[in-house]
Scaffold this active site. Sequence first.
Site, PDB file in Angstrom:
ATOM      1  N   TYR A  53       0.833  -1.203   0.000  1.00 42.99           N
ATOM      2  CA  TYR A  53       0.000   0.000   0.000  1.00 42.99           C
ATOM      3  C   TYR A  53       0.865   1.249   0.000  1.00 42.99           C
ATOM      4  CZ  TYR A  53      -4.016  -2.934   1.340  1.00 42.99           C
ATOM      5  OH  TYR A  53      -5.010  -3.865   1.392  1.00 42.99           O
ATOM      6  N   SER A 238     -13.446  -4.614   0.917  1.00 45.69           N
ATOM      7  CA  SER A 238     -14.269  -4.006  -0.134  1.00 45.69           C
ATOM      8  C   SER A 238     -15.758  -4.273   0.066  1.00 45.69           C
ATOM      9  CB  SER A 238     -13.832  -4.491  -1.527  1.00 45.69           C
ATOM     10  OG  SER A 238     -14.228  -3.586  -2.526  1.00 45.69           O
ATOM     11  N   LEU A 240     -18.009  -2.249   0.131  1.00 49.38           N
ATOM     12  CA  LEU A 240     -18.761  -1.343  -0.745  1.00 49.38           C
ATOM     13  C   LEU A 240     -18.420  -1.575  -2.215  1.00 49.38           C
ATOM     14  CD1 LEU A 240     -18.608   2.021   1.275  1.00 49.38           C
ATOM     15  CD2 LEU A 240     -20.394   0.269   1.256  1.00 49.38           C
ATOM     16  N   GLY A 243     -16.316   0.979  -3.584  1.00 52.88           N
ATOM     17  CA  GLY A 243     -17.005   2.263  -3.488  1.00 52.88           C
ATOM     18  C   GLY A 243     -18.268   2.340  -4.321  1.00 52.88           C
ATOM     19  N   LEU A 245     -21.079   0.680  -4.177  1.00 49.62           N
ATOM     20  CA  LEU A 245     -22.346   0.591  -3.452  1.00 49.62           C
ATOM     21  C   LEU A 245     -22.723   1.898  -2.754  1.00 49.62           C
ATOM     22  CD1 LEU A 245     -22.101  -3.050  -2.115  1.00 49.62           C
ATOM     23  CD2 LEU A 245     -24.026  -2.118  -3.413  1.00 49.62           C
ATOM     24  N   GLY A 247     -23.063   4.470  -4.475  1.00 47.75           N
ATOM     25  CA  GLY A 247     -23.825   5.126  -5.533  1.00 47.75           C
ATOM     26  C   GLY A 247     -23.065   6.211  -6.268  1.00 47.75           C
ATOM     27  N   LYS A 248     -21.816   6.467  -5.867  1.00 51.14           N
ATOM     28  CA  LYS A 248     -21.116   7.614  -6.454  1.00 51.14           C
ATOM     29  C   LYS A 248     -20.631   7.389  -7.880  1.00 51.14           C
ATOM     30  CE  LYS A 248     -16.650   6.481  -4.237  1.00 51.14           C
ATOM     31  NZ  LYS A 248     -15.696   6.954  -3.211  1.00 51.14           N
TER      32      LYS A 248
END
Length: 350
Positions: A53, A238, A240, A243, A245, A247-248
């Site tokens: 990372y 993860s 989401l 990311g 989920l 909605g973005k």
Amino acid sequence: MQYSPLGRSGLSVSRVCLGSMTWGIQNTQKDADEQIIYALERGVNFIDTAEMYPVPPNSETYGDTERVIGDFFSRHPDKREGVIIASKIAGAGLPYIRSGAFISKDTIAKAIDASLARLKTDCIDLYQLHWPNRTSPHFGKHWPNQVKSSKLDVAQERERMKGIVQALGQAIEQGKIKHWGLSDDTPWGIHTYLVLCDELGVPRPVSIQNEFSLLHLKDWPFLIESCVLEEVAYLPWSPLAGGMLSGKYIDGARPKGSRFTLVQRQGLFRDTPTAQTAIKEYCALAKGYDMTPSQLALAWCDQIDGVTSTIIGATTMDQLTENMDAFDLVLSEECINDIAALIKKYPVVF
């Protein structure tokens, strides 16, 4: 904050694990400091990182997230006690990390020492294998015949795994790591390691972290059953779906500074027309229950039997607060049934 046992480790971890892969590219040291302090104040005692990372990984920033965490705790030594820091050794495929070598008896000791130096700590609480040496059905390779297990040299793979177990056992004996775990592995991987540990007299893995969300359910029920019955903590990453989920990213939106605006290695295979349709329905469902789409997805993940701690990440404090608040929610039976109906409608979207 609620807490759960981390497998057989004897440790108790918060139901929220603070992910850190944005620290070093999308987030600065100052941002990370703010996130860590806020999470600790909310009762989080579990931080996950990795030597590769921040993400997207590259040679210039390799190891920077561990350095960010090490820098924070070097300035706040009073906060280190009681915090469970989890890191990971990268597998093969990244030429700037040990020349892309497999995880092995030889590379583990070097990787641990380097992580300890970057984290500025004497011991890593949970040390994980980021992905297996063999090709596994993760990162979009879960469709039939994408990974042909019949082609694996099982004896050779088992011998490699034996060396890994021996190296991890030595690191535990030396006090460099307390416990170890898996990531992006399978029921066969879990059980083979359990057998090898028992054969070699090495402590068993205490956890596994795999991708798991409303859009990606392949670990339910079989892998999660293995985790529950063998006392291996299950740590979804993860939750989401990169990311999505939240909605973005609906209809191709790419908010400034968001992950999908960066060079992607493993992310965009998730963004399919079926996924987009499913996300729109999950967003509408969340609105009907007076919560954000992210909170719906995270609260659902938290209530799955067998889930120990869900790994969340954020690039802003507003996102972190919103996501943390999800773990205070209790989904009604009606809401859970409505979610189940959508899962049946959209079982495999990418």
